[in-house]
Structure formats: structure tokens, C-alpha cells
Motif scaffolding. Structure first.
Motif, PDB file in Angstrom:
ATOM      1  N   LEU A  25      -7.864   6.300 -37.035  1.00 34.92           N
ATOM      2  CA  LEU A  25      -6.744   5.457 -36.650  1.00 34.92           C
ATOM      3  C   LEU A  25      -6.902   6.502 -35.007  1.00 34.92           C
ATOM      4  N   ILE A  26      -6.902   7.452 -34.800  1.00 35.84           N
ATOM      5  CA  ILE A  26      -6.615   8.595 -33.627  1.00 35.84           C
ATOM      6  C   ILE A  26      -6.985   7.958 -32.886  1.00 35.84           C
ATOM      7  N   GLY A  27      -9.039   8.028 -33.060  1.00 39.91           N
ATOM      8  CA  GLY A  27      -9.983   6.982 -31.886  1.00 39.91           C
ATOM      9  C   GLY A  27      -9.011   5.592 -31.106  1.00 39.91           C
ATOM     10  N   ARG A  28      -8.719   4.587 -32.660  1.00 42.37           N
ATOM     11  CA  ARG A  28      -8.098   3.752 -31.622  1.00 42.37           C
ATOM     12  C   ARG A  28      -6.421   3.667 -31.188  1.00 42.37           C
ATOM     13  N   SER A  29      -5.846   4.260 -31.325  1.00 45.73           N
ATOM     14  CA  SER A  29      -4.408   4.498 -30.627  1.00 45.73           C
ATOM     15  C   SER A  29      -4.417   4.912 -29.649  1.00 45.73           C
ATOM     16  N   GLY A  30      -5.554   5.387 -29.279  1.00 50.76           N
ATOM     17  CA  GLY A  30      -5.885   6.006 -27.732  1.00 50.76           C
ATOM     18  C   GLY A  30      -4.063   6.777 -27.400  1.00 50.76           C
ATOM     19  N   THR A  31      -3.891   7.902 -28.666  1.00 51.71           N
ATOM     20  CA  THR A  31      -2.914   8.619 -27.920  1.00 51.71           C
ATOM     21  C   THR A  31      -3.119  10.310 -29.069  1.00 51.71           C
ATOM     22  N   GLU A  32      -2.198  10.764 -28.448  1.00 58.13           N
ATOM     23  CA  GLU A  32      -1.899  12.377 -29.183  1.00 58.13           C
ATOM     24  C   GLU A  32      -1.258  12.469 -30.408  1.00 58.13           C
ATOM     25  N   TRP A  33      -2.218  13.115 -31.441  1.00 65.60           N
ATOM     26  CA  TRP A  33      -1.643  13.544 -32.644  1.00 65.60           C
ATOM     27  C   TRP A  33      -1.915  15.128 -32.751  1.00 65.60           C
ATOM     28  N   ILE A  34      -0.836  15.010 -34.346  1.00 63.30           N
ATOM     29  CA  ILE A  34      -0.486  16.452 -34.354  1.00 63.30           C
ATOM     30  C   ILE A  34      -0.574  16.615 -36.079  1.00 63.30           C
TER      31      ILE A  34
END
Length: 441
Positions: free
Chosen positions: A67-76
Motif C-alpha cells: 500500500l505505502i510503496g504503491r501509493s507514493g505518498t506519506e503515511w501516518i
């Protein structure tokens, strides 16, 4: 007068009751909020992500990493305080998340963190488009890449052959794919063959195919690459390495639009657009008699020249961040940004291997990085800076410092040369003169 407010999209994954209590306040603050379960994310996109992290997620961490790698956005991450003390949980959070919050929420602090994450994503060029979309094949905003994209948009609709020239690693095959994708033939096959990577005794069969029994080992009919590309595009990479005999056969095909399989006697009509690429000097090869002049003119109807990475300083940081996201899933690590020292080292490096070298160094950096950022030493560039250069004249040192200043400012302000000139404290005409002096495009 200010422009319209910037759209900020927040995706909340696996929300809890406390998360639902937070969302109205975030919407009031200007966030466009969407929420869903981890299994239902699909192709939803966002500017910042909020994930309610629980011990069950560590039982299948690949789903979170993807999820994090595919989205390319910052996650909290949002989690209970006692969960952080579980074995490996803290390391996982530090590895994959921009920041974390423990329950219950401190609403003001959450809003500040979301704003920082949004700003960091914008700064690194992250956001709405997945990293594997075709539009990202020719990344960059430097003048050479903008001019290249403009040229390709003109050449793509035509049916004429195109000769693509440039150093190894500058993306000649990506140029060919872009020409195909933007052409009328985009729904038909794109077939590539590296003329320098196939043994000479096999290349005729690879290109033209063969009939059953045409030679020892030909147990069945084989369709060649040219025939396989019928209706689409044929890309001949390293065309300068094609043997002279095959050059004659290729020329005949280009003239007659038909082929004969090895061992066959029936002509087979084939409709393809031919693109060719080379990093060698074909004019010199024609002079030496190792490349046919008539074939050269058949292939060189239209021409594209790819720029080396050393002429695209303003694209280095953008490309590096792209590769960091692209290879994060392969390496099993969170996409990382680059330290200031790493950015300076990349600006100083001459990139003899061009974009391919940059991709490989970032891939290495993702594996070796121990902190939250990739350092110069992780890229294998620190050693070059550590070696003391031989003593030189004062003028040489001034020349190096001047060029380094230009490279540094272009890494940060390539999209606005007026700002770049202002940062250096020079006029825009002087800035252009310095770029010309140091042969930086």
C-alpha cells in the motif's frame, strides 16, 4: 490576491471509532477525506494516508508495504501506546511511516503532522499518479526533456522511420515506446530486439523466422520478430551491431514491405513502423564500410537525440525520488528521501552510466540506508568526494566552485531559472552566460 485553495486528499485506512471522531474537524480544516478498509483500497489515490495500525497488520506486513510503496505518498500510523512496545513494532513504524500518533488524538498535533506530510509529498513531487503509469517513462522537467517530449509528440503520428541516438543508459528504448504509445499503432504490438545481444548465427532466424526443417534443430515453424510486430512497431536497438548480410536483408524488407522466413519461398507481407537506436557513430561506420549507406538513409528519415544525464541536472532529484518509490517494493523497504549531502553528491557526479546508473545507485541506496534518508555513502558516491583531488591553480578552484554552485541551485530550482539566478545573487543574463560557460543545459 491568492489563488484557489490547494486540494488536499486524505485516505484513512482501517479507521477506528476515535478516527471517525477526528474526521469532521479535518474536513472543516479543508481536507477531502475518504476512508476504507485495507482490503478495499484498490486504486484509490491520496496526498496523505492515515492507517490505524494494529498487531494484526504485522501478521501480513506485505499488504501494508505494498500500500505505502504503491501509493507514493506519506503515511501516518495511528496506534495504541502499548502496541509500540511490542517486539519489532517500533522498527516497522519507523521504517515505513512518515510519523505516528498514539490514541487518544491530539487534534491540533494531528493537523500539523498532516500538513507537514502533505508539504513533504509536494516537495518531492509525490502524489496523484502511480509510479508505474506509462506517462512516467520520460520523467523530468529540464529543458532537454521538455524539448524531447515536444519533439516526440510531433513525430509519433507519422509513419516514417525514426533513428534514436544517444549514450547508453539515456532511455532510447523508452523514447521508442513513447513513439509507439502516441502513434496510431498503439493498440498493436511493440516488438523490440537488441541486434547486439543475439549471436550472429541466430539473428536472421530471430528477425525473419524460419520454416520447419530449415536447418538442424528447426523442429517447428518460428515466427520472427518482424512478422510478430505486424500492424505495430518494430524497435531495432543497437542497429550498428547488425551484421552486413543482415543489413542487406533488412534493407530489402524496408523497400518491399515483405519478408521470407529462413527455408521458405513464399513472400509474407508485413506492415510495421521501424524505429532504430544506436549509441555508435553511424556516419563513421558508413565511412569505414561496416554499415550500409543505403540502409543508413532508410532508417535516418527522422532523428531523435537523447540527452545525457549530466545535461539534465535539474531532473536528478526528481528521477532519484521516482526510483526510490519504484524499487521500494522490490527491496522490501519504505521509499526514502535523500539527505542534502546525497543531493550534493549526485549533483557533483558526472553520471557516465546516465539514468541507468542513477537507477542502480538508488536501488543500492535503498538496501544499504540505515536512517530515514539515503546518504551519499549509501549511493556509493561518498568515496569519490573523500579522495583529495590533486592541487590545482586558484583559477581551477574558482571554476569548480562556480560549476558546483550552478549544479546545486539547479537541483533545487530547475523549474524557475529566475529564482535560481536570484539565489546565486546574479542577474538572469549572467546566469545564462554561466550555464553556457560550463556547458550545462
Amino acid at each position: 490576491m491568492g489563488g484557489p485553495p490547494v486540494q488536499r486528499r486524505l485516505l484513512v485506512v482501517d479507521p477506528c471509532d476515535d478516527c471517525h471522531g477526528l474526521l469532521p474537524g479535518l474536513r472543516t480544516a479543508g481536507w477531502e477525506v475518504d476512508s476504507c478498509s485495507l482490503d478495499a483500497v484498490g486504486d484509490r489515490s491520496c496526498d496523505v494516508g492515515l492507517l490505524r495500525l494494529q498487531p494484526a497488520h504485522l501478521e501480513r506486513p506485505e499488504a501494508v508495504k505494498e500500500l505505502i510503496g504503491r501509493s507514493g505518498t506519506e503515511w501516518i500510523a495511528v496506534l495504541d501506546q502499548d502496541v509500540l512496545r511490542l517486539q519489532n513494532f517500533g522498527d516497522f513504524v519507523c521504517e515505513w511511516f512518515f510519523d505516528f500518533h498514539t490514541l487518544p488524538f491530539d487534534v491540533a498535533r494531528v493537523q500539523v503532522t498532516l500538513g507537514r506530510a502533505f508539504g513533504m509529498g509536494r516537495l518531492r513531487g509525490k502524489g496523484h499518479t502511480p509510479v508505474d503509469e506509462p506517462e512516467h517513462e520520460l520523467l523530468g522537467d529540464s529543458r532537454p526533456i521538455r524539448e524531447l517530449r515536444k519533439l516526440l509528440s510531433k513525430l509519433a503520428p507519422t509513419e516514417s522511420p525514426v533513428l534514436i541516438r544517444g549514450d547508453s543508459g539515456t532511455g532510447k528504448e523508452l523514447v521508442a515506446k513513447t513513439l509507439h504509445r502516441q502513434s496510431q499503432r498503439h493498440a498493436k504490438p511493440f516488438v523490440a530486439i537488441n541486434c547486439g545481444a543475439i549471436p550472429e548465427h541466430l539473428i536472421q532466424s530471430e528477425l525473419f523466422g524460419h520454416e520447419k526443417g530449415a536447418f538442424t534443430g528447426a523442429h517447428q515453424r518460428k515466427v520472427g520478430r518482424i512478422e510478430a510486430a505486424n500492424g505495430g512497431t518494430l524497435f531495432l536497438d543497437e542497429i550498428g551491431d547488425l551484421p552486413m548480410e543482415l543489413q542487406a536483408n533488412l534493407l530489402r524488407f524496408l523497400q518491399e514491405k515483405q519478408i521470407e522466413r529462413v527455408g521458405g519461398s513464399q513472400p509474407i507481407p508485413v506492415d510495421v513502423r521501424v524505429l532504430a537506436a544506436t549509441h555508435v557513430d553511424l556516419e563513421a561506420a558508413v565511412e569505414k564500410g561496416t554499415f550500409r549507406e543505403d540502409l543508413y538513409y532508410r532508417l535516418n528519415v527522422l532523428q531523435v537525440v537523447t540527452a545525457p544525464l549530466r545535461d539534465r541536472h535539474g531532473d536528478i532529484a526528481m528521477l532519484a525520488n521516482h526510483f526510490s518509490r519504484f524499487y521500494s517494493q522490490e527491496t522490501g523497504r519504505r521509499p526514502r528521501s535523500f539527505s542534502d549531502d546525497a543531493l550534493v553528491a549526485m549533483g557533483e557526479h558526472s553520471w557516465p552510466g546516465n539514468v541507468r546508473e542513477l537507477a542502480n545507485r538508488v536501488r543500492r541506496g535503498l538496501v544499504l540506508a540505515e536512517g530515514r534518508q539515503i546518504e551519499a555513502v549509501d549511493l556509493g558516491l561518498h568515496g569519490q568526494q573523500a579522495i583529495s583531488p590533486p592541487m590545482a591553480t586558484l583559477e581551477d578552484y574558482k571554476h569548480r566552485a562556480e560549476r558546483q554552485a550552478l549544479c546545486d541551485v539547479l537541483n533545487r530550482h530547475s523549474d524557475n531559472l529566475s529564482v535560481a539566478a536570484r539565489v546565486l545573487g546574479v542577474s538572469r543574463p549572467t546566469f545564462y552566460r554561466l550555464l553556457h560557460k560550463h556547458q550545462i543545459r
